[in-house]
Design an enzyme around this catalytic site. Structure first.
Site, mmCIF file in Angstrom:
data_model
loop_
_atom_site.group_PDB
_atom_site.id
_atom_site.type_symbol
_atom_site.label_atom_id
_atom_site.label_comp_id
_atom_site.label_asym_id
_atom_site.label_seq_id
_atom_site.Cartn_x
_atom_site.Cartn_y
_atom_site.Cartn_z
ATOM 1 N N LYS A 51 30.373 -27.963 17.028
ATOM 2 C CA LYS A 51 29.626 -28.897 17.873
ATOM 3 C C LYS A 51 30.154 -30.308 17.666
ATOM 4 C CE LYS A 51 25.044 -26.635 17.708
ATOM 5 N NZ LYS A 51 24.796 -26.402 19.139
ATOM 6 N N ASP A 72 17.240 -25.629 13.721
ATOM 7 C CA ASP A 72 17.591 -24.320 14.268
ATOM 8 C C ASP A 72 16.920 -23.171 13.497
ATOM 9 O OD1 ASP A 72 18.848 -23.285 16.452
ATOM 10 O OD2 ASP A 72 20.786 -22.979 15.479
ATOM 11 N N ASP A 115 29.147 -20.736 18.847
ATOM 12 C CA ASP A 115 27.920 -21.539 18.832
ATOM 13 C C ASP A 115 26.743 -20.793 19.468
ATOM 14 O OD1 ASP A 115 26.331 -23.683 18.280
ATOM 15 O OD2 ASP A 115 27.131 -24.992 19.850
ATOM 16 N N ARG A 131 21.579 -15.596 19.153
ATOM 17 C CA ARG A 131 21.380 -14.293 19.778
ATOM 18 C C ARG A 131 22.057 -13.172 18.997
ATOM 19 N NH1 ARG A 131 23.800 -16.314 25.312
ATOM 20 N NH2 ARG A 131 22.845 -18.194 24.457
HETATM 21 N N1 BES Z 1 20.837 -23.851 18.353
HETATM 22 C C1 BES Z 1 21.502 -23.998 19.565
HETATM 23 C C2 BES Z 1 20.571 -24.311 20.728
HETATM 24 C C3 BES Z 1 19.935 -25.662 20.685
HETATM 25 C C4 BES Z 1 20.569 -26.751 21.239
HETATM 26 C C5 BES Z 1 18.696 -25.837 20.116
HETATM 27 C C6 BES Z 1 19.973 -27.990 21.207
HETATM 28 C C7 BES Z 1 18.097 -27.074 20.082
HETATM 29 C C8 BES Z 1 18.743 -28.159 20.633
HETATM 30 C C9 BES Z 1 22.259 -22.731 19.932
HETATM 31 O O1 BES Z 1 22.708 -21.973 18.879
HETATM 32 C C10 BES Z 1 23.461 -23.194 20.676
HETATM 33 O O2 BES Z 1 24.296 -23.808 20.087
HETATM 34 N N2 BES Z 1 23.492 -22.896 21.963
HETATM 35 C C11 BES Z 1 24.544 -23.317 22.790
HETATM 36 C C12 BES Z 1 25.104 -22.100 23.455
HETATM 37 C C13 BES Z 1 26.375 -22.359 24.174
HETATM 38 C C14 BES Z 1 27.525 -22.405 23.212
HETATM 39 C C15 BES Z 1 26.618 -21.243 25.120
HETATM 40 C C16 BES Z 1 23.982 -24.274 23.824
HETATM 41 O O3 BES Z 1 22.880 -24.022 24.313
HETATM 42 O O4 BES Z 1 24.609 -25.279 24.093
HETATM 43 ZN ZN ZN Z 2 21.686 -22.261 17.069
HETATM 44 ZN ZN ZN Z 3 24.676 -22.591 18.200
#
Ligand code: BES
Ligand code: ZN
Ligand code: ZN
Length: 498
Positions: free
Chosen positions: A279, A290, A349, A353
Site C-alpha cells: 500500500k 484491519d 492486498d 478474504r
Molecule cells: N483492509 C483493506 C480494506 C480497507 C481499506 C479497510 C481501507 C479499511 C480502510 C483490504 O484488505 C484491502 O486492502 N482491500 C483492497 C482490495 C484491493 C487490493 C482489491 C481495497 O479495498 O483497496
Molecule cells: Zn485488509
Molecule cells: Zn489489504
C-alpha cells in the site's frame, strides 16, 4: 474505563449534583411544575434565558451557566430542535454534545433530567437506552499511551439519570444493560486502537483467552502449525511473511442448551501493509484497524455472557499480519483452500478474504444455523456508502432482513448489496477454480462478497463489510476520532432478537 451511569428518583430541586441538564424542544419551551419550582431557587434563570432568547433550544444547542444553590452549581440547557423532526439519532447526538460540553468545563459529574426528553414518540426504554449509550460512548478517550500531563485530561466520573420513582427499578435494569453494550463498544475501540507492534495475533488471542476466562466462555486456539496441518493454505499464505505468527481463536458461549450455534467470524489482520502489492503510505496509515472485526467478535461474546442471552454463539477471530518478506505470497500464486477450492491470487492486498475463506469453511464443522462475518474487507465500502454505514450481503434474505431489523434498533446503519449471479463470472480463473478478485475494480465490495459466498456452502450467511464504518476521521457526536467499535451494538441486537 466506562463512565459510571446510574439512576435516581428525585425532584429537580432535591438534586445535589455539580450540574443538572434539562432538555427543551424548540417548539415547546414551557416549563413544567418541577422545572418552575427549581427555577425559583435560581432566580428564574431558565425562564429568563428563554424569554430573552439567550437559549432557543435549537438542535444541539447547549447553554451552561453557573448558579449559586446549595445543591447544583451549574445548569446545562440542551436544545433538541423541533419536536416533529426529532429522531433517536438526534437524541444520541445531542446527549453526546451535552456530555462533551460539560466535560470541557471540567465538571466531574452531572445529572440528566430524563422527563424533559418526553415527546410524542417518547418510548421510555428506548430513550433511556440511547441516552445511556450516548453518554458512555461520547465520553470515550484513548489515553493509554500518553505519559505527560495526565492530570490535565478532563474526565467525567459519574452521570445520574433522574427518572420518576415508579420506574426506578425498570430504569436501573435498562441502564445497566445499556452499559454492557457501551462497555463492549469501548473495549473494542481500545483493542482496535492498540498499536500494531503490540496487538499482534498472539496478543489478541491471549486477550481473547483472558476474556473467556473472566466470562466462563470456552476458548480454543489454533497456531500456525495447526492451521498449516489443517490445510488452510489461503489463510497461511497471508500469514507466512510475518514473524508475528497467526492465531485462530474460538470462543464459545452456551446460553441455549443444545441449539445449533450462530457463528460470528471476525477478520483479524493486525496490520495490513498490502503485502508485495504494498500500500502507498497514505493508504497504509491506520491499517491497525484491519483487526476490528475480530476485536468486535470478542466483545460481543463477552456481552452475551454478561447479558446471559439465550443463544448459542461461537466467535472466531482469524488473526494474521499481512506483511512483506521473501516468503510472502504473490499475485499468480495458486492456493488450495481449506474447503478444497483452488484460488488464484491476483493482488496480495486482498488478503482479508483469503483469511476469511478458510475461517468460514472451517466454521461449518460447528453445524451452525447461521454464519455472520464482520470484516474491514474493502475500501470500496467507503466509496459506496461513506464512513457511517456498512454494506451487508448474503445468501439468505430472511437472515439479511433480521440484520436490517437489528440495524434499525441499534442505529448502526447497514445497506444491503446484491450478490447477483451474473457477477460470479468476475471471479472465474483461467487456471484455478476461482480467483479472489476481479481483474478490474468495479463493484469491489460485491466481488468480495461473491468470493466469500463460495466457502459457506448453503448455510445461511451474512457478510458485514465495515471497511468504512470502522474508523472515525474526526469526533462527531458519540463517534470519537479513531476506532468506532462499529458492529458491536448491531450484532448484540441481532443476537438478542432471536
Ligand atoms: N483492509 C483493506 C480494506 C480497507 C481499506 C479497510 C481501507 C479499511 C480502510 C483490504 O484488505 C484491502 O486492502 N482491500 C483492497 C482490495 C484491493 C487490493 C482489491 C481495497 O479495498 O483497496
Ligand atoms: Zn485488509
Ligand atoms: Zn489489504
Amino acid at each position: 474505563m466506562t463512565t459510571k451511569v446510574n439512576v435516581a428518583s428525585k425532584n429537580l430541586a432535591e438534586i445535589k449534583d455539580k450540574c443538572v441538564a434539562i432538555a427543551f424542544f424548540e417548539d415547546n419551551l414551557k416549563l413544567n411544575k418541577d422545572i418552575t419550582d427549581f427555577d425559583k431557587t435560581i432566580s428564574n434563570a431558565i425562564n429568563d434565558s428563554i424569554k430573552n432568547k439567550d437559549f432557543k433550544a435549537e438542535g444541539n444547542e447547549v447553554k451552561a451557566f453557573y448558579v449559586n444553590t446549595k445543591g447544583v452549581k451549574y445548569v446545562a440547557l440542551l436544545g433538541l430542535g423541533k419536536e416533529k423532526e426529532f429522531t433517536l439519532n438526534k437524541l444520541m447526538d445531542s446527549v453526546s454534545i451535552l456530555s462533551k460540553k460539560i466535560r470541557s468545563m471540567d465538571i466531574k459529574s452531572f445529572s440528566i433530567y430524563f422527563d424533559s426528553f418526553k415527546n410524542k414518540n417518547f418510548d421510555f426504554d428506548t430513550y433511556l437506552e440511547k441516552i445511556t449509550q450516548a453518554v458512555a460512548l461520547s465520553l470515550y478517550q484513548f489515553t493509554k499511551y500518553k505519559t505527560k500531563d495526565l492530570e490535565k485530561i478532563k474526565k467525567i466520573d459519574k452521570v445520574t439519570i433522574i427518572a420518576d420513582k415508579n420506574n426506578h427499578d425498570k430504569a436501573s435494569k435498562i441502564v445497566s444493560e445499556s452499559l454492557v453494550y457501551a462497555e463492549a463498544v469501548i473495549k473494542t475501540r481500545d483493542l482496535v486502537n492498540t498499536p500494531p507492534n503490540i496487538a499482534i495475533p498472539e496478543y489478541v488471542s491471549a486477550y481473547a483467552k483472558e476474556t473467556a476466562r473472566k466470562n466462563g466462555l470456552k476458548f480454543t486456539v489454533l497456531d500456525e502449525k495447526q492451521l498449516e496441518k489443517l490445510g488452510m493454505e489461503c489463510y497461511m499464505a497471508v500469514a507466512r511473511a510475518s514473524v508475528n505468527k497467526p492465531r485462530m481463536f474460538i470462543l464459545e458461549y452456551k446460553g441455549a442448551g443444545n441449539e445449533k450455534p450462530i457463528v460470528l467470524i471476525g477478520k483479524g489482520v493486525t496490520y495490513d501493509t498490502g503485502g508485495v502489492n504494498t500500500k502507498p503510505a497514505n493508504y497504509m496509515a491506520n491499517m491497525k484497524d484491519d483487526k476490528a472485526g475480530a476485536c468486535s467478535v470478542i466483545h460481543v461474546l463477552e456481552a452475551c455472557a454478561r447479558l446471559k442471552l439465550r443463544v448459542n454463539v461461537i466467535g472466531i477471530g482469524a488473526m494474521a499480519e499481512n506483511s512483506i518478506s521473501g516468503s510472502a505470497y504473490k499475485p499468480d500464486d495458486v492456493l488450495k483452500s481449506y474447503s478444497g477450492i483452488t484460488v488464484e491470487v491476483i493482488h496480495s492486498d486482498a488478503e482479508g478474504r483469503m483469511v476469511l475463506a478458510d475461517a468460514l469453511a472451517y466454521s461449518l464443522k460447528y453445524k451452525p444455523k447461521a454464519v455472520i462475518d464482520i470484516a474491514t474487507l474493502t475500501g470500496a465500502a467507503i466509496i459506496a456508502l461513506g464512513y457511517n454505514a456498512s454494506p451487508i450481503m448474503g445468501n439468505d434474505q430472511k437472515l439479511i432482513d433480521k440484520m436490517k431489523k437489528a440495524s434499525d434498533k441499534s442505529l448502526e446503519k447497514v445497506w444491503q448489496f446484491p450478490l447477483w449471479e451474473e457477477y460470479e463470472e468476475l471471479i472465474k480463473s483461467d487456471i484455478a477454480d476461482i480467483k479472489h478478485l476481479s481483474s478490474d475494480i468495479d463493484a469491489g465490495a460485491i466481488v468480495g462478497g461473491i468470493f466469500l459466498k463460495q466457502f459457506v456452502k448453503d448455510v445461511p450467511w451474512v457478510h458485514i463489510d465495515i471497511g468504512g464504518a470502522v474508523w472515525a476521521k474526526q469526533d462527531k457526536g458519540y463517534r470519537i476520532k479513531g476506532a468506532t467499535g462499529f458492529g458491536v451494538r448491531l450484532l448484540l441486537d441481532f443476537l438478542r432478537e432471536r
